[in-house]
Design an enzyme around this catalytic site. Structure first.
Site, PDB file in Angstrom:
ATOM      1  N   ILE A 147      92.214  60.549  70.777  1.00 45.18           N
ATOM      2  CA  ILE A 147      90.784  60.299  70.988  1.00 45.18           C
ATOM      3  C   ILE A 147      90.487  58.804  70.890  1.00 45.18           C
ATOM      4  O   ILE A 147      89.681  58.264  71.657  1.00 45.18           O
ATOM      5  CB  ILE A 147      89.930  61.094  69.971  1.00 45.18           C
ATOM      6  CG1 ILE A 147      90.212  62.600  70.101  1.00 45.18           C
ATOM      7  CG2 ILE A 147      88.442  60.806  70.183  1.00 45.18           C
ATOM      8  CD1 ILE A 147      89.579  63.452  69.010  1.00 45.18           C
ATOM      9  N   ARG A 223      86.034  62.412  60.120  1.00 40.65           N
ATOM     10  CA  ARG A 223      85.665  63.362  59.085  1.00 40.65           C
ATOM     11  C   ARG A 223      84.817  62.614  58.069  1.00 40.65           C
ATOM     12  O   ARG A 223      85.063  61.425  57.815  1.00 40.65           O
ATOM     13  CB  ARG A 223      86.904  63.936  58.373  1.00 40.65           C
ATOM     14  CG  ARG A 223      87.696  64.943  59.204  1.00 40.65           C
ATOM     15  CD  ARG A 223      86.955  66.273  59.345  1.00 40.65           C
ATOM     16  NE  ARG A 223      87.706  67.272  60.078  1.00 40.65           N
ATOM     17  CZ  ARG A 223      87.570  67.543  61.378  1.00 40.65           C
ATOM     18  NH1 ARG A 223      86.709  66.849  62.112  1.00 40.65           N
ATOM     19  NH2 ARG A 223      88.273  68.495  61.946  1.00 40.65           N
ATOM     20  N   GLU A 252      79.030  68.387  54.649  1.00 31.61           N
ATOM     21  CA  GLU A 252      78.328  69.071  55.751  1.00 31.61           C
ATOM     22  C   GLU A 252      78.065  70.533  55.418  1.00 31.61           C
ATOM     23  O   GLU A 252      78.935  71.172  54.835  1.00 31.61           O
ATOM     24  CB  GLU A 252      79.191  69.023  57.019  1.00 31.61           C
ATOM     25  CG  GLU A 252      79.339  67.661  57.579  1.00 31.61           C
ATOM     26  CD  GLU A 252      80.365  67.619  58.715  1.00 31.61           C
ATOM     27  OE1 GLU A 252      80.717  68.677  59.262  1.00 31.61           O
ATOM     28  OE2 GLU A 252      80.818  66.524  59.028  1.00 31.61           O
ATOM     29  N   HIS A 270      77.595  66.990  63.604  1.00 28.14           N
ATOM     30  CA  HIS A 270      79.009  67.272  63.919  1.00 28.14           C
ATOM     31  C   HIS A 270      79.140  67.946  65.296  1.00 28.14           C
ATOM     32  O   HIS A 270      79.588  69.093  65.402  1.00 28.14           O
ATOM     33  CB  HIS A 270      79.669  68.141  62.827  1.00 28.14           C
ATOM     34  CG  HIS A 270      81.169  68.037  62.840  1.00 28.14           C
ATOM     35  ND1 HIS A 270      81.941  68.125  61.714  1.00 28.14           N
ATOM     36  CD2 HIS A 270      82.040  67.842  63.859  1.00 28.14           C
ATOM     37  CE1 HIS A 270      83.217  68.005  62.030  1.00 28.14           C
ATOM     38  NE2 HIS A 270      83.299  67.835  63.335  1.00 28.14           N
TER      39      HIS A 270
HETATM   40  P1  NDP Z   1      95.761  61.893  66.757  1.00 24.46           P
HETATM   41  O1  NDP Z   1      96.734  62.505  65.816  1.00 24.46           O
HETATM   42  O2  NDP Z   1      96.113  61.771  68.187  1.00 24.46           O
HETATM   43  O3  NDP Z   1      95.347  60.431  66.236  1.00 24.46           O
HETATM   44  C1  NDP Z   1      95.116  60.148  64.901  1.00 24.46           C
HETATM   45  C2  NDP Z   1      95.267  58.653  64.671  1.00 24.46           C
HETATM   46  O4  NDP Z   1      94.945  58.380  63.297  1.00 24.46           O
HETATM   47  C3  NDP Z   1      96.662  58.117  64.915  1.00 24.46           C
HETATM   48  O5  NDP Z   1      96.546  56.889  65.580  1.00 24.46           O
HETATM   49  C4  NDP Z   1      97.241  57.911  63.524  1.00 24.46           C
HETATM   50  O6  NDP Z   1      98.186  56.869  63.592  1.00 24.46           O
HETATM   51  C5  NDP Z   1      95.978  57.555  62.745  1.00 24.46           C
HETATM   52  N1  NDP Z   1      96.110  57.849  61.314  1.00 24.46           N
HETATM   53  C6  NDP Z   1      96.515  59.002  60.734  1.00 24.46           C
HETATM   54  N2  NDP Z   1      96.514  58.874  59.403  1.00 24.46           N
HETATM   55  C7  NDP Z   1      96.116  57.612  59.129  1.00 24.46           C
HETATM   56  C8  NDP Z   1      95.923  56.878  57.931  1.00 24.46           C
HETATM   57  N3  NDP Z   1      96.164  57.422  56.725  1.00 24.46           N
HETATM   58  N4  NDP Z   1      95.498  55.592  58.019  1.00 24.46           N
HETATM   59  C9  NDP Z   1      95.264  55.032  59.226  1.00 24.46           C
HETATM   60  N5  NDP Z   1      95.413  55.681  60.390  1.00 24.46           N
HETATM   61  C10 NDP Z   1      95.839  56.962  60.336  1.00 24.46           C
HETATM   62  O7  NDP Z   1      94.434  62.752  66.567  1.00 24.46           O
HETATM   63  P2  NDP Z   1      93.202  62.921  67.584  1.00 24.46           P
HETATM   64  O8  NDP Z   1      92.881  61.601  68.167  1.00 24.46           O
HETATM   65  O9  NDP Z   1      93.453  64.059  68.490  1.00 24.46           O
HETATM   66  O10 NDP Z   1      92.055  63.381  66.554  1.00 24.46           O
HETATM   67  C11 NDP Z   1      91.712  62.547  65.468  1.00 24.46           C
HETATM   68  C12 NDP Z   1      90.725  63.222  64.543  1.00 24.46           C
HETATM   69  O11 NDP Z   1      89.430  63.221  65.117  1.00 24.46           O
HETATM   70  C13 NDP Z   1      90.960  64.690  64.224  1.00 24.46           C
HETATM   71  O12 NDP Z   1      91.989  64.892  63.288  1.00 24.46           O
HETATM   72  C14 NDP Z   1      89.600  65.099  63.676  1.00 24.46           C
HETATM   73  O13 NDP Z   1      89.521  64.844  62.300  1.00 24.46           O
HETATM   74  C15 NDP Z   1      88.632  64.155  64.411  1.00 24.46           C
HETATM   75  N6  NDP Z   1      87.803  64.893  65.369  1.00 24.46           N
HETATM   76  C16 NDP Z   1      86.447  64.939  65.188  1.00 24.46           C
HETATM   77  C17 NDP Z   1      85.646  65.647  66.057  1.00 24.46           C
HETATM   78  C18 NDP Z   1      84.173  65.702  65.880  1.00 24.46           C
HETATM   79  O14 NDP Z   1      83.557  66.670  66.293  1.00 24.46           O
HETATM   80  N7  NDP Z   1      83.546  64.687  65.324  1.00 24.46           N
HETATM   81  C19 NDP Z   1      86.209  66.408  67.168  1.00 24.46           C
HETATM   82  C20 NDP Z   1      87.636  66.254  67.305  1.00 24.46           C
HETATM   83  C21 NDP Z   1      88.389  65.528  66.419  1.00 24.46           C
HETATM   84  P3  NDP Z   1      99.313  56.667  62.467  1.00 24.46           P
HETATM   85  O15 NDP Z   1      99.987  57.978  62.295  1.00 24.46           O
HETATM   86  O16 NDP Z   1     100.182  55.581  62.982  1.00 24.46           O
HETATM   87  O17 NDP Z   1      98.577  56.251  61.245  1.00 24.46           O
END
Ligand code: NDP
Length: 309
Positions: A147, A223, A252, A270
């Protein structure tokens, strides 16, 4: 017919497709045959409570309607041999639109100016005060995943300079920051789109918020747990943080009264992926995972921890 436990709501289309192969039991009805349940359909908000998972000896698959699965204990599921699936990619564009919508609404004071017209202020007091341009900003993306990349793509026509922070450097042309506070100091707008869970718990803390500063904008579509909500509210009240556009909150659907009173925030319930089209695509993938698992024991989109199970 196999037995499926439904946690939270599902759409009529999902129910029709599932009913062809499963007897559906609703967790909310309280009475379900625990021994018989082999599959669960749930969502990113409700997840699966640990006591519910523990009470199902023959559970084999959990299908989550949503990409974020922090409300499901994946390690506990794996220990039971249960595969967990989610709905990545089909919602990237929609959630990215929500992030951009919040950013534009903050910069151009959409809510204030809408109220200006509705209240009659325009006629009585004349033009609304000027706003800030959303063009040519430096935007820091916290979590450049599926995303996050879609957000970067949608911001390109605005002449945005994209930089990012995540745990690992990605193979992209944008500048990478290993330190979130350092990135916050250098950007105009910080967009949070990491998963929830312990590793991201309140990583946008007071230090990061102060680094973003009085002219800074914080957008959170990830989140509620990712941002220290109390610190953010205090900073918005004190003028140490300029604006916030929020789709997610710590507790929420409870949103602190102090936040709801602030003029410099845009608040959404949300709805990051909540359009008819995208929810249909998410529902289809949620059901496809369950039906395929029932058919041959494989799934289409396992969460990363369950890949290869
Ligand atoms: P991805 O797994 O594709 O991307 C997540 C990104 O976050 C990666 O770049 C990862 O990189 C990074 N990340 C993970 N952990 C950490 C950390 N501790 N510190 C810094 N960066 C971190 O997930 P998506 O893009 O598909 O989705 C992301 C999130 O969006 C979902 O998990 C959900 O919580 C949220 N979401 C919210 C919605 C809404 O309605 N508002 C709808 C859909 C999703 P790296 O591993 O290198 O750190």
């Amino acid at each position: 017919m196999a037995d499926l436990l439904q946690i939270g709501g599902i759409t009529d289309t999902m129910r029709e497709r599932l009913e062809a192969k499963f007897t559906i039991h609703k967790l909310s009805d309280g009475d379900y045959p625990a021994e018989a349940i082999t599959h669960i359909a749930t969502n990113g908000h409700d997840g699966v409570a640990p006591d519910v998972m523990a009470a199902l000896p023959n559970l084999r698959a959990i299908s989550c309607y949503g990409v974020g699965y922090d409300a499901i204990d994946v390690n506990a599921a794996k220990d039971k041999g249960v595969v967990v699936t989610h709905t990545p990619n089909v919602l990237n564009a929609e959630v990215a639109t929500t992030a951009v919508l919040l950013m534009l609404a903050c910069y151009r004071e959409l809510l204030r100016d809408d109220a200006w017209v509705r209240s009659g202020n325009w006629e009585v007091n004349g033009n609304a005060p000027l706003t800030r341009s959303a063009d040519n900003q430096t935007v820091g993306i916290l979590g450049l995943g599926r995303i996050g990349q879609a957000i970067a793509d949608k911001l390109a026509p605005f002449g945005t300079k994209i930089v990012y922070h995540s745990r690992s450097k990605k193979d992209v042309a944008y500048k990478y920051y290993g330190d979130l506070t350092e990135m916050a100091r250098d950007v105009d707008c910080l967009i949070c789109i990491t998963p929830g869970g312990p590793s991201t718990q309140r990583i946008v803390n007071r230090e990061v918020i102060d680094a973003l500063g009085p002219q800074g904008t914080l957008i959170n579509v990830s989140r509620g747990s990712v941002v220290d909500e109390a610190a953010m509210i205090k900073a918005l009240q004190d003028g140490r943080l300029g604006w916030a556009g929020l789709d997610v909150f710590e507790a929420e659907p409870k949103v602190p009264e102090a936040l709801r009173q602030l003029p410099n925030v845009v608040l959404l319930p949300h709805v990051g992926s909540a359009t008819v089209e995208t929810r249909a695509a998410m529902g289809a993938l949620t059901v496809d995972n369950l039906l395929q698992h029932l058919r041959d024991g494989t799934v289409i989109s396992p969460v990363p921890e369950c890949a290869g199970m």
